[in-house]
Design an enzyme around this catalytic site. Structure first.
Site, PDB file in Angstrom:
ATOM      1  N   HIS A 120       0.831  -1.207   0.000  1.00 42.32           N
ATOM      2  CA  HIS A 120       0.000   0.000   0.000  1.00 42.32           C
ATOM      3  C   HIS A 120       0.872   1.266   0.000  1.00 42.32           C
ATOM      4  CE1 HIS A 120      -3.713  -2.118   0.436  1.00 42.32           C
ATOM      5  NE2 HIS A 120      -3.586  -2.444   1.698  1.00 42.32           N
ATOM      6  N   ARG A 142      -9.652   3.490  -6.794  1.00 41.51           N
ATOM      7  CA  ARG A 142     -11.114   3.444  -6.662  1.00 41.51           C
ATOM      8  C   ARG A 142     -11.608   4.837  -6.307  1.00 41.51           C
ATOM      9  NH1 ARG A 142     -14.196  -0.607  -2.386  1.00 41.51           N
ATOM     10  NH2 ARG A 142     -16.136  -0.729  -3.550  1.00 41.51           N
TER      11      ARG A 142
HETATM   12  P1  PAP Z   1      -7.393  -4.225   1.346  1.00 39.73           P
HETATM   13  O1  PAP Z   1      -6.757  -3.007   0.796  1.00 39.73           O
HETATM   14  O2  PAP Z   1      -7.621  -4.170   2.815  1.00 39.73           O
HETATM   15  O3  PAP Z   1      -6.701  -5.489   0.920  1.00 39.73           O
HETATM   16  P2  PAP Z   1      -9.284  -4.297  -0.782  1.00 39.73           P
HETATM   17  O4  PAP Z   1      -9.330  -5.673  -1.297  1.00 39.73           O
HETATM   18  O5  PAP Z   1      -8.481  -3.299  -1.546  1.00 39.73           O
HETATM   19  O6  PAP Z   1      -8.864  -4.311   0.739  1.00 39.73           O
HETATM   20  O7  PAP Z   1     -10.738  -3.699  -0.715  1.00 39.73           O
HETATM   21  C1  PAP Z   1     -11.846  -4.404  -0.270  1.00 39.73           C
HETATM   22  C2  PAP Z   1     -12.995  -3.982  -1.159  1.00 39.73           C
HETATM   23  O8  PAP Z   1     -12.921  -4.719  -2.389  1.00 39.73           O
HETATM   24  C3  PAP Z   1     -14.337  -4.314  -0.536  1.00 39.73           C
HETATM   25  O9  PAP Z   1     -15.227  -3.341  -1.050  1.00 39.73           O
HETATM   26  P3  PAP Z   1     -16.591  -2.955  -0.288  1.00 39.73           P
HETATM   27  O10 PAP Z   1     -16.274  -2.697   1.128  1.00 39.73           O
HETATM   28  O11 PAP Z   1     -17.093  -1.729  -0.988  1.00 39.73           O
HETATM   29  O12 PAP Z   1     -17.508  -4.101  -0.501  1.00 39.73           O
HETATM   30  C4  PAP Z   1     -14.585  -5.697  -1.118  1.00 39.73           C
HETATM   31  O13 PAP Z   1     -15.928  -6.084  -1.071  1.00 39.73           O
HETATM   32  C5  PAP Z   1     -14.101  -5.506  -2.525  1.00 39.73           C
HETATM   33  N1  PAP Z   1     -13.736  -6.771  -3.178  1.00 39.73           N
HETATM   34  C6  PAP Z   1     -13.060  -7.821  -2.651  1.00 39.73           C
HETATM   35  N2  PAP Z   1     -12.920  -8.788  -3.551  1.00 39.73           N
HETATM   36  C7  PAP Z   1     -13.526  -8.367  -4.673  1.00 39.73           C
HETATM   37  C8  PAP Z   1     -13.742  -8.954  -5.953  1.00 39.73           C
HETATM   38  N3  PAP Z   1     -13.308 -10.172  -6.254  1.00 39.73           N
HETATM   39  N4  PAP Z   1     -14.415  -8.230  -6.878  1.00 39.73           N
HETATM   40  C9  PAP Z   1     -14.871  -6.992  -6.587  1.00 39.73           C
HETATM   41  N5  PAP Z   1     -14.713  -6.389  -5.400  1.00 39.73           N
HETATM   42  C10 PAP Z   1     -14.056  -7.062  -4.445  1.00 39.73           C
END
Ligand code: PAP
Length: 311
Positions: A120, A142
């Site tokens: 990150h 995003r």
């Molecule tokens: P991180 O930086 O802590 O690893 P990250 O994976 O970047 O987290 O972000 C999580 C977001 O991606 C969540 O969004 P939301 O809270 O708006 O729902 C999660 O749901 C979403 N996410 C995880 N996996 C996927 C996927 N396969 N396709 C689309 N969105 C996803």
């Protein structure tokens, strides 16, 4: 490294601001100061490495699943994919959370090539060897409103520091607008990578979560070409792009046993990486005035950069 004695509790994560030696004005979780410094000192990127770089809650988990599947499609068939039994964060380690939290020289030699790592970190504080070697960087970003909402829910679900009392959404939002969130300011993170890809598009692929949501298969193809593993016509005819897209989809990953249970680095629920996975969920949590404040900020910060978001 020196740091200002400026620490805030952001819900349950203490963040502290880092001063010039690491790039002025970057807000980092305090527990990551040392691993980040260690990785900057010791990590040696190789020309075949793939480095995934992301502001938190902007598509990390998804990009890890996609890149791992693309790069390893000749090693594992779709129905034998390690993604079916391992969380994407286990398959693609973070430099700061997984590789360098304890050791200065972890064993990285025996990892099969291409090695895939994630971070990150802002572009300006990446280990020098990432910027200077021939390795490839993929960045995903995003829109700020969905990123903020996603992060707010994530920190409510995962109590990282026992003594911290959660803040109200309004207060966290105000801090976000001031740039205060882990790895904030949000806009500087994006601009660092945006400007770097304008200078060197062979080195850095800049993606947007919203574009992937619209059409993931074309991005699977783009990522494969970028990392030097293009799909053959035969693979495309066999529907490989669509199979990888389905394997890595939110619905598929969220419903796997491994992602419904278990923890990442001890205390973070695997399930908390899969909440809604939608574009525009911010509308259910933020007022029009909040959205306007962020939109105005974004316009000011990104003016003349050419960087825009679909909300
Ligand atoms: P991180 O930086 O802590 O690893 P990250 O994976 O970047 O987290 O972000 C999580 C977001 O991606 C969540 O969004 P939301 O809270 O708006 O729902 C999660 O749901 C979403 N996410 C995880 N996996 C996927 C996927 N396969 N396709 C689309 N969105 C996803």
């Amino acid at each position: 490294m020196t740091s200002r004695s400026c620490f805030r509790h952001l819900n349950n994560t203490r963040v502290g601001i880092v001063v010039p030696s690491l790039g002025e004005g970057i807000w980092l979780p305090v527990m990551l100061f040392r691993p980040i410094l260690t990785s900057r000192k010791h990590f040696k990127a190789e020309s075949t490495d793939i480095i995934l770089t992301i502001m938190p809650k902007s598509g990390t988990t998804w990009l890890k699943a996609l890149t791992f599947s693309i790069a390893n499609r000749n090693v594992f068939s779709i129905d034998q994919s390690p993604l079916l039994t391992s969380n994407p964060h286990t398959l693609v380690p973070f430099l700061e959370y997984t590789v360098y939290p304890d050791l200065e020289n972890p064993e990285l030699e025996n990892i099969p090539r291409p090695r895939i790592f994630s971070t990150h970190m802002h572009f300006k504080i990446l280990p020098d060897s990432i910027r200077e070697s021939g390795c490839r960087i993929i960045y995903i970003c995003r829109n700020p409103l969905d990123q903020f909402v996603s992060h707010y829910h994530f920190i409510l679900q995962n109590k990282i520091e026992n003594d911290a009392v959660p803040l109200e959404l309004d207060e966290v939002f105000d801090m976000f607008c001031q740039g205060i969130q882990p790895f904030g300011p949000f806009w500087d993170h994006m601009l660092g990578y945006w400007n770097a890809q304008l200078k060197n598009p062979q080195k850095l692929l800049f993606l947007k979560y919203e574009d992937l949501k619209q059409d993931v298969s074309s991005h699977v193809k783009q990522i494969a070409e970028f990392i030097g593993f293009p799909f053959s016509a035969e693979e495309e005819n066999q529907g490989m792009l669509e199979q990888i897209s389905r394997l890595c989809s939110f619905e598929n990953l969220k419903n796997l046993k491994v992602n419904k249970s278990g923890y990442f680095i001890g205390s973070i629920k695997n399930s908390s990486f899969f909440r809604k996975g939608e574009v525009g969920d911010w509308i259910n949590h933020l007022t029009p005035a909040m959205a306007e404040r962020v939109n105005n900020l974004t316009e000011t910060k990104f003016q003349s950069s050419g960087l825009v978001f679909k909300m």
